[in-house]
Enzyme design. Structure first.
Site, PDB file in Angstrom:
ATOM      1  N   GLY A   1       0.822  -5.298   0.905  1.00 31.70           N
ATOM      2  CA  GLY A   1      -0.343  -5.507   0.048  1.00 31.70           C
ATOM      3  C   GLY A   1       0.015  -6.157  -1.283  1.00 31.70           C
TER       4      GLY A   1
ATOM      5  CD  GLU B   1       1.908  -5.641   5.601  1.00 32.37           C
ATOM      6  OE1 GLU B   1       2.789  -6.471   5.930  1.00 32.37           O
ATOM      7  OE2 GLU B   1       1.071  -5.859   4.708  1.00 32.37           O
TER       8      GLU B   1
ATOM      9  CB  ALA C   1      -0.898  -0.019   1.224  1.00 34.80           C
TER      10      ALA C   1
ATOM     11  CD  GLU D   1      -1.912  -8.069   2.954  1.00 31.31           C
ATOM     12  OE1 GLU D   1      -1.774  -6.887   2.581  1.00 31.31           O
ATOM     13  OE2 GLU D   1      -2.385  -8.374   4.052  1.00 31.31           O
TER      14      GLU D   1
HETATM   15  C1  HXC Z   1       4.939   4.554  -1.216  1.00 33.60           C
HETATM   16  C2  HXC Z   1       6.919   3.646  -1.966  1.00 33.60           C
HETATM   17  C3  HXC Z   1       6.587   2.394  -1.388  1.00 33.60           C
HETATM   18  C4  HXC Z   1       5.344   2.274  -0.711  1.00 33.60           C
HETATM   19  C5  HXC Z   1       8.523   2.226  -2.338  1.00 33.60           C
HETATM   20  N1  HXC Z   1       8.115   3.495  -2.542  1.00 33.60           N
HETATM   21  N2  HXC Z   1       7.611   1.543  -1.635  1.00 33.60           N
HETATM   22  N3  HXC Z   1       6.098   4.710  -1.878  1.00 33.60           N
HETATM   23  N4  HXC Z   1       4.557   3.386  -0.637  1.00 33.60           N
HETATM   24  N5  HXC Z   1       4.915   1.129  -0.177  1.00 33.60           N
HETATM   25  C6  HXC Z   1       8.815   4.557  -3.248  1.00 33.60           C
HETATM   26  C7  HXC Z   1       9.966   5.104  -2.436  1.00 33.60           C
HETATM   27  O1  HXC Z   1       9.522   6.064  -1.496  1.00 33.60           O
HETATM   28  C8  HXC Z   1      10.805   5.727  -3.528  1.00 33.60           C
HETATM   29  O2  HXC Z   1      10.253   6.965  -3.901  1.00 33.60           O
HETATM   30  C9  HXC Z   1      10.627   4.767  -4.691  1.00 33.60           C
HETATM   31  O3  HXC Z   1       9.411   4.057  -4.426  1.00 33.60           O
HETATM   32  C10 HXC Z   1      11.739   3.736  -4.804  1.00 33.60           C
HETATM   33  O4  HXC Z   1      11.868   3.113  -3.557  1.00 33.60           O
HETATM   34  P1  HXC Z   1      13.268   2.954  -2.775  1.00 33.60           P
HETATM   35  O5  HXC Z   1      12.960   2.700  -1.367  1.00 33.60           O
HETATM   36  O6  HXC Z   1      14.158   4.112  -3.101  1.00 33.60           O
HETATM   37  O7  HXC Z   1      13.857   1.651  -3.515  1.00 33.60           O
HETATM   38  P2  HXC Z   1      14.846   0.575  -2.887  1.00 33.60           P
HETATM   39  O8  HXC Z   1      15.930   1.231  -2.089  1.00 33.60           O
HETATM   40  O9  HXC Z   1      15.245  -0.292  -4.034  1.00 33.60           O
HETATM   41  O10 HXC Z   1      13.968  -0.265  -1.863  1.00 33.60           O
HETATM   42  C11 HXC Z   1      12.888  -1.069  -2.332  1.00 33.60           C
HETATM   43  C12 HXC Z   1      11.965  -1.520  -1.137  1.00 33.60           C
HETATM   44  C13 HXC Z   1      11.569  -0.259  -0.320  1.00 33.60           C
HETATM   45  C14 HXC Z   1      12.749  -2.491  -0.265  1.00 33.60           C
HETATM   46  C15 HXC Z   1      10.771  -2.203  -1.745  1.00 33.60           C
HETATM   47  O11 HXC Z   1      11.045   0.719  -1.243  1.00 33.60           O
HETATM   48  C16 HXC Z   1      10.552  -0.534   0.732  1.00 33.60           C
HETATM   49  O12 HXC Z   1      10.868  -1.075   1.780  1.00 33.60           O
HETATM   50  N6  HXC Z   1       9.299  -0.121   0.478  1.00 33.60           N
HETATM   51  C17 HXC Z   1       8.232  -0.218   1.448  1.00 33.60           C
HETATM   52  C18 HXC Z   1       7.751  -1.637   1.558  1.00 33.60           C
HETATM   53  C19 HXC Z   1       6.658  -1.750   2.607  1.00 33.60           C
HETATM   54  O13 HXC Z   1       6.848  -1.448   3.795  1.00 33.60           O
HETATM   55  N7  HXC Z   1       5.475  -2.230   2.187  1.00 33.60           N
HETATM   56  C20 HXC Z   1       4.345  -2.396   3.050  1.00 33.60           C
HETATM   57  C21 HXC Z   1       3.455  -1.191   2.947  1.00 33.60           C
HETATM   58  S1  HXC Z   1       2.114  -1.307   4.051  1.00 33.60           S
HETATM   59  P3  HXC Z   1      11.162   8.315  -3.952  1.00 33.60           P
HETATM   60  O14 HXC Z   1      10.138   9.373  -4.213  1.00 33.60           O
HETATM   61  O15 HXC Z   1      11.850   8.406  -2.651  1.00 33.60           O
HETATM   62  O16 HXC Z   1      12.085   8.054  -5.094  1.00 33.60           O
HETATM   63  C22 HXC Z   1       1.000  -2.297   3.305  1.00 33.60           C
HETATM   64  C23 HXC Z   1      -0.238  -2.518   4.094  1.00 33.60           C
HETATM   65  C24 HXC Z   1      -1.268  -3.239   3.317  1.00 33.60           C
HETATM   66  O17 HXC Z   1       1.207  -2.784   2.260  1.00 33.60           O
HETATM   67  C25 HXC Z   1      -2.528  -3.133   4.052  1.00 33.60           C
HETATM   68  C26 HXC Z   1      -3.692  -3.763   3.395  1.00 33.60           C
HETATM   69  C27 HXC Z   1      -3.968  -3.437   2.018  1.00 33.60           C
END
Ligand code: HXC
Length: 258
Positions: free
Chosen positions: A109, A132, A65, A112
Protein backbone atom coordinates in the site's frame (compact mmCIF):
# COMPACT_ATOMS: atom_id res chain seq x y z
CA UNK A 1 -5.49 19.82 14.02
CA UNK A 2 -3.49 17.22 15.96
CA UNK A 3 -3.09 13.69 14.62
CA UNK A 4 -1.55 10.66 16.30
CA UNK A 5 -0.19 8.97 13.18
CA UNK A 6 0.72 12.00 11.05
CA UNK A 7 2.65 15.21 11.39
CA UNK A 8 1.40 18.13 9.36
CA UNK A 9 3.07 21.42 8.58
CA UNK A 10 1.98 24.37 6.50
CA UNK A 11 4.69 26.49 4.93
CA UNK A 12 2.95 29.37 3.13
CA UNK A 13 1.07 27.72 0.26
CA UNK A 14 2.58 24.24 0.77
CA UNK A 15 1.23 21.55 3.11
CA UNK A 16 3.52 18.72 4.21
CA UNK A 17 2.02 15.51 5.56
CA UNK A 18 4.52 13.19 7.24
CA UNK A 19 3.39 9.62 7.90
CA UNK A 20 4.44 8.97 11.48
CA UNK A 21 4.18 5.45 12.88
CA UNK A 22 7.91 4.85 13.20
CA UNK A 23 7.57 1.62 15.23
CA UNK A 24 5.65 0.00 12.37
CA UNK A 25 7.57 1.60 9.47
CA UNK A 26 4.49 3.76 8.83
CA UNK A 27 2.27 0.75 8.10
CA UNK A 28 -1.26 1.88 7.36
CA UNK A 29 -3.67 0.95 10.12
CA UNK A 30 -7.24 2.20 10.07
CA UNK A 31 -6.38 5.18 12.25
CA UNK A 32 -3.60 6.32 9.93
CA UNK A 33 -5.83 5.94 6.88
CA UNK A 34 -8.66 7.88 8.54
CA UNK A 35 -6.28 10.64 9.61
CA UNK A 36 -4.60 10.79 6.21
CA UNK A 37 -7.96 11.03 4.49
CA UNK A 38 -9.00 13.82 6.83
CA UNK A 39 -5.75 15.75 6.32
CA UNK A 40 -5.87 15.38 2.52
CA UNK A 41 -9.47 16.50 2.48
CA UNK A 42 -8.68 19.52 4.62
CA UNK A 43 -5.69 20.68 2.56
CA UNK A 44 -7.46 20.07 -0.76
CA UNK A 45 -10.24 22.38 0.41
CA UNK A 46 -8.00 24.98 2.06
CA UNK A 47 -7.94 27.98 -0.27
CA UNK A 48 -4.42 29.09 0.71
CA UNK A 49 -2.79 25.73 -0.12
CA UNK A 50 -1.42 25.24 -3.64
CA UNK A 51 0.52 21.98 -3.37
CA UNK A 52 0.77 19.06 -0.93
CA UNK A 53 3.77 16.84 -0.13
CA UNK A 54 3.31 13.37 1.39
CA UNK A 55 6.43 11.88 2.94
CA UNK A 56 7.53 9.38 5.57
CA UNK A 57 10.75 8.76 7.48
CA UNK A 58 14.24 8.21 6.13
CA UNK A 59 13.84 4.43 6.56
CA UNK A 60 10.29 4.07 5.28
CA UNK A 61 7.78 6.03 3.27
CA UNK A 62 5.40 3.23 4.28
CA UNK A 63 5.74 -0.56 4.54
CA UNK A 64 2.17 -1.11 3.36
CA UNK A 65 -1.08 -1.96 5.04
CA UNK A 66 -0.77 -3.00 8.69
CA UNK A 67 -0.41 -6.77 8.53
CA UNK A 68 -1.04 -7.18 12.26
CA UNK A 69 -4.39 -5.41 11.91
CA UNK A 70 -5.26 -7.21 8.67
CA UNK A 71 -4.45 -10.78 9.64
CA UNK A 72 -7.74 -11.64 11.41
CA UNK A 73 -9.90 -10.14 8.68
CA UNK A 74 -12.46 -12.41 7.02
CA UNK A 75 -13.66 -12.14 3.45
CA UNK A 76 -17.06 -10.83 4.51
CA UNK A 77 -15.54 -8.29 6.93
CA UNK A 78 -13.42 -7.03 4.06
CA UNK A 79 -16.34 -7.01 1.65
CA UNK A 80 -18.89 -5.32 3.88
CA UNK A 81 -16.52 -2.60 5.10
CA UNK A 82 -15.05 -2.19 1.61
CA UNK A 83 -11.78 -2.85 3.41
CA UNK A 84 -9.17 -0.19 2.96
CA UNK A 85 -10.52 1.06 -0.35
CA UNK A 86 -13.27 2.73 1.74
CA UNK A 87 -11.07 5.81 2.05
CA UNK A 88 -7.94 4.75 0.22
CA UNK A 89 -8.49 6.51 -3.04
CA UNK A 90 -8.69 9.98 -1.46
CA UNK A 91 -5.10 10.67 -2.54
CA UNK A 92 -5.97 9.80 -6.14
CA UNK A 93 -8.97 12.16 -6.08
CA UNK A 94 -7.02 15.21 -4.93
CA UNK A 95 -7.65 18.27 -7.09
CA UNK A 96 -4.50 20.08 -6.01
CA UNK A 97 -1.08 18.75 -7.04
CA UNK A 98 0.37 16.16 -4.65
CA UNK A 99 4.03 15.08 -4.54
CA UNK A 100 5.18 11.82 -2.94
CA UNK A 101 8.65 12.28 -1.43
CA UNK A 102 9.82 8.69 -0.95
CA UNK A 103 12.77 7.69 1.18
CA UNK A 104 13.35 4.04 2.15
CA UNK A 105 10.62 1.43 1.76
CA UNK A 106 7.50 2.09 -0.28
CA UNK A 107 5.95 -1.36 -0.22
CA UNK A 108 2.48 -2.72 -0.89
CA UNK A 109 0.00 0.00 0.00
CA UNK A 110 2.98 2.36 0.47
CA UNK A 111 3.94 1.95 -3.17
CA UNK A 112 0.27 2.26 -4.12
CA UNK A 113 -0.14 5.50 -2.17
CA UNK A 114 2.99 6.94 -3.80
CA UNK A 115 1.59 6.03 -7.22
CA UNK A 116 -1.70 7.82 -6.42
CA UNK A 117 0.26 11.04 -6.02
CA UNK A 118 0.95 13.17 -9.09
CA UNK A 119 4.62 12.35 -9.17
CA UNK A 120 7.22 10.65 -7.05
CA UNK A 121 10.53 12.20 -6.01
CA UNK A 122 12.74 9.35 -4.83
CA UNK A 123 15.64 9.46 -2.40
CA UNK A 124 18.71 7.46 -3.39
CA UNK A 125 17.77 4.85 -0.77
CA UNK A 126 14.17 4.39 -1.97
CA UNK A 127 12.87 0.87 -2.53
CA UNK A 128 9.59 0.12 -4.23
CA UNK A 129 7.71 -3.15 -4.27
CA UNK A 130 4.39 -4.97 -4.26
CA UNK A 131 5.21 -7.86 -1.89
CA UNK A 132 1.58 -8.74 -1.05
CA UNK A 133 1.84 -12.11 -2.80
CA UNK A 134 4.41 -13.21 -0.21
CA UNK A 135 1.77 -12.87 2.52
CA UNK A 136 -1.01 -14.51 0.52
CA UNK A 137 -2.84 -11.54 -0.96
CA UNK A 138 -2.52 -9.28 -3.98
CA UNK A 139 -2.16 -5.51 -4.28
CA UNK A 140 -5.52 -4.04 -3.30
CA UNK A 141 -5.23 -0.29 -3.76
CA UNK A 142 -4.51 -0.04 -7.46
CA UNK A 143 -1.00 -1.55 -7.56
CA UNK A 144 -1.62 -4.01 -10.39
CA UNK A 145 -3.19 -1.25 -12.46
CA UNK A 146 -0.99 1.78 -11.78
CA UNK A 147 2.34 -0.06 -11.75
CA UNK A 148 1.43 -1.62 -15.10
CA UNK A 149 0.58 1.75 -16.60
CA UNK A 150 3.72 3.43 -15.21
CA UNK A 151 6.36 0.70 -15.55
CA UNK A 152 4.88 -1.52 -18.27
CA UNK A 153 3.39 -5.00 -18.13
CA UNK A 154 6.57 -7.02 -17.98
CA UNK A 155 8.08 -5.26 -14.97
CA UNK A 156 4.76 -4.90 -13.16
CA UNK A 157 4.02 -8.58 -13.67
CA UNK A 158 7.43 -9.64 -12.40
CA UNK A 159 7.24 -7.32 -9.37
CA UNK A 160 3.72 -8.41 -8.41
CA UNK A 161 4.39 -12.13 -8.96
CA UNK A 162 7.72 -12.29 -7.13
CA UNK A 163 7.35 -9.48 -4.59
CA UNK A 164 10.88 -8.29 -5.34
CA UNK A 165 11.81 -4.69 -4.62
CA UNK A 166 13.29 -2.25 -7.11
CA UNK A 167 15.74 0.45 -6.11
CA UNK A 168 15.55 4.14 -6.99
CA UNK A 169 17.63 3.82 -10.16
CA UNK A 170 15.48 1.05 -11.57
CA UNK A 171 12.38 3.02 -10.61
CA UNK A 172 13.68 6.07 -12.46
CA UNK A 173 14.66 4.01 -15.51
CA UNK A 174 11.18 2.54 -15.81
CA UNK A 175 9.41 5.86 -15.33
CA UNK A 176 7.92 5.18 -11.92
CA UNK A 177 9.66 8.19 -10.36
CA UNK A 178 10.31 11.60 -11.86
CA UNK A 179 13.86 11.81 -10.49
CA UNK A 180 16.28 10.79 -7.76
CA UNK A 181 17.51 13.15 -5.05
CA UNK A 182 20.28 12.63 -2.45
CA UNK A 183 18.60 11.08 0.59
CA UNK A 184 19.37 13.92 3.00
CA UNK A 185 18.10 16.51 0.54
CA UNK A 186 14.80 14.82 -0.31
CA UNK A 187 12.44 16.83 1.86
CA UNK A 188 14.04 20.19 1.09
CA UNK A 189 13.90 19.42 -2.61
CA UNK A 190 10.28 18.27 -2.39
CA UNK A 191 9.35 21.47 -0.53
CA UNK A 192 11.16 23.57 -3.09
CA UNK A 193 9.35 21.88 -6.00
CA UNK A 194 6.06 22.21 -4.12
CA UNK A 195 6.67 25.94 -3.54
CA UNK A 196 7.34 26.35 -7.26
CA UNK A 197 4.08 24.59 -8.17
CA UNK A 198 2.15 26.55 -5.52
CA UNK A 199 3.44 29.81 -7.01
CA UNK A 200 1.88 29.00 -10.39
CA UNK A 201 -1.63 30.27 -11.24
CA UNK A 202 -3.78 27.92 -9.14
CA UNK A 203 -6.53 27.05 -11.64
CA UNK A 204 -3.96 26.53 -14.39
CA UNK A 205 -2.04 24.08 -12.22
CA UNK A 206 -5.18 22.20 -11.20
CA UNK A 207 -6.47 21.98 -14.76
CA UNK A 208 -3.06 20.93 -16.08
CA UNK A 209 -3.10 18.09 -13.55
CA UNK A 210 -6.54 17.06 -14.84
CA UNK A 211 -5.23 17.09 -18.41
CA UNK A 212 -2.22 14.87 -17.68
CA UNK A 213 -4.42 12.49 -15.70
CA UNK A 214 -6.82 12.28 -18.63
CA UNK A 215 -4.02 10.59 -20.58
CA UNK A 216 -4.52 7.58 -18.29
CA UNK A 217 -8.29 7.51 -18.49
CA UNK A 218 -9.26 8.23 -22.09
CA UNK A 219 -8.30 7.72 -25.73
CA UNK A 220 -5.74 10.06 -27.32
CA UNK A 221 -8.34 11.97 -29.34
CA UNK A 222 -10.65 12.43 -26.31
CA UNK A 223 -7.68 13.47 -24.18
CA UNK A 224 -6.50 16.01 -26.73
CA UNK A 225 -10.03 17.43 -27.01
CA UNK A 226 -10.28 17.63 -23.20
CA UNK A 227 -6.93 19.46 -23.12
CA UNK A 228 -8.04 21.93 -25.78
CA UNK A 229 -11.31 22.73 -23.99
CA UNK A 230 -9.53 23.43 -20.70
CA UNK A 231 -6.79 25.36 -22.52
CA UNK A 232 -9.45 27.61 -24.08
CA UNK A 233 -11.15 28.07 -20.70
CA UNK A 234 -7.94 29.42 -19.17
CA UNK A 235 -8.29 32.52 -21.36
CA UNK A 236 -11.16 33.44 -19.04
CA UNK A 237 -8.78 33.90 -16.10
CA UNK A 238 -7.11 37.07 -14.81
CA UNK A 239 -3.91 35.06 -14.47
CA UNK A 240 -3.70 34.41 -18.22
CA UNK A 241 -3.86 38.17 -18.85
CA UNK A 242 -1.33 38.87 -16.11
CA UNK A 243 1.07 36.08 -17.17
CA UNK A 244 1.16 37.19 -20.79
CA UNK A 245 1.30 40.91 -19.97
CA UNK A 246 4.19 40.31 -17.56
CA UNK A 247 6.07 38.42 -20.25
CA UNK A 248 5.61 41.23 -22.77
CA UNK A 249 6.55 43.89 -20.18
CA UNK A 250 9.62 41.86 -19.12
CA UNK A 251 8.61 41.68 -15.44
CA UNK A 252 7.63 39.02 -12.90
CA UNK A 253 3.93 38.08 -12.99
CA UNK A 254 1.74 38.67 -9.93
CA UNK A 255 -0.90 35.98 -10.06
CA UNK A 256 -4.06 36.36 -7.97
CA UNK A 257 -5.47 32.88 -8.63
CA UNK A 258 -8.55 34.36 -10.29
C1 HXC B 1 2.67 -4.12 10.33
C2 HXC B 1 4.94 -3.82 10.08
C3 HXC B 1 4.80 -3.79 8.67
C4 HXC B 1 3.50 -3.92 8.12
C5 HXC B 1 6.89 -3.55 9.17
N1 HXC B 1 6.24 -3.67 10.34
N2 HXC B 1 6.03 -3.62 8.14
N3 HXC B 1 3.88 -3.98 10.89
N4 HXC B 1 2.46 -4.10 8.98
N5 HXC B 1 3.25 -3.85 6.81
C6 HXC B 1 6.80 -3.65 11.68
C7 HXC B 1 7.52 -4.94 12.00
O1 HXC B 1 6.62 -5.94 12.43
C8 HXC B 1 8.43 -4.48 13.12
O2 HXC B 1 7.69 -4.38 14.32
C9 HXC B 1 8.81 -3.07 12.70
O3 HXC B 1 7.79 -2.65 11.79
C10 HXC B 1 10.14 -2.99 11.97
O4 HXC B 1 10.09 -3.91 10.92
P1 HXC B 1 11.24 -5.02 10.65
O5 HXC B 1 10.65 -6.06 9.81
O6 HXC B 1 11.85 -5.43 11.95
O7 HXC B 1 12.31 -4.12 9.85
P2 HXC B 1 13.34 -4.64 8.76
O8 HXC B 1 13.98 -5.93 9.18
O9 HXC B 1 14.24 -3.47 8.49
O10 HXC B 1 12.48 -4.95 7.46
C11 HXC B 1 11.80 -3.90 6.78
C12 HXC B 1 10.75 -4.48 5.76
C13 HXC B 1 9.84 -5.50 6.52
C14 HXC B 1 11.50 -5.18 4.64
C15 HXC B 1 9.97 -3.31 5.23
O11 HXC B 1 9.34 -4.85 7.70
C16 HXC B 1 8.69 -5.98 5.70
O12 HXC B 1 8.86 -6.82 4.83
N6 HXC B 1 7.49 -5.48 6.01
C17 HXC B 1 6.27 -5.93 5.38
C18 HXC B 1 6.15 -5.38 3.99
C19 HXC B 1 4.89 -5.89 3.31
O13 HXC B 1 4.69 -7.10 3.13
N7 HXC B 1 4.02 -4.96 2.89
C20 HXC B 1 2.79 -5.28 2.23
C21 HXC B 1 1.68 -5.30 3.24
S1 HXC B 1 0.17 -5.78 2.51
P3 HXC B 1 8.20 -5.11 15.68
O14 HXC B 1 7.05 -4.90 16.61
O15 HXC B 1 8.48 -6.51 15.33
O16 HXC B 1 9.43 -4.33 16.04
C22 HXC B 1 -0.42 -4.41 1.76
C23 HXC B 1 -1.72 -4.61 1.08
C24 HXC B 1 -2.29 -3.33 0.60
O17 HXC B 1 0.17 -3.39 1.78
C25 HXC B 1 -3.68 -3.58 0.22
C26 HXC B 1 -4.43 -2.40 -0.24
C27 HXC B 1 -4.42 -1.21 0.58
Amino acid sequence: MAYETLLTEVDNAVAIITLNRPDALNAFNNQLMDELTEALDRFDNEATIGCIVITGSKKAFAAGADIKEMREQSYLDAYYTDFITRNWERAARMRKPVIAAVSGYALGGGCELAMMCDFILAAENAKFGQPEITIGVSPGAGGTQRLTRFAGKSKAMEMCLTGRMMDAEEAERCGLVSRIVPTDELLDEAKSVARKIASMPRATAMMTKEMVNAAYETTLSQGVLFERRLFHSLFATDDQKEGMEAFVEKREPHFNNR
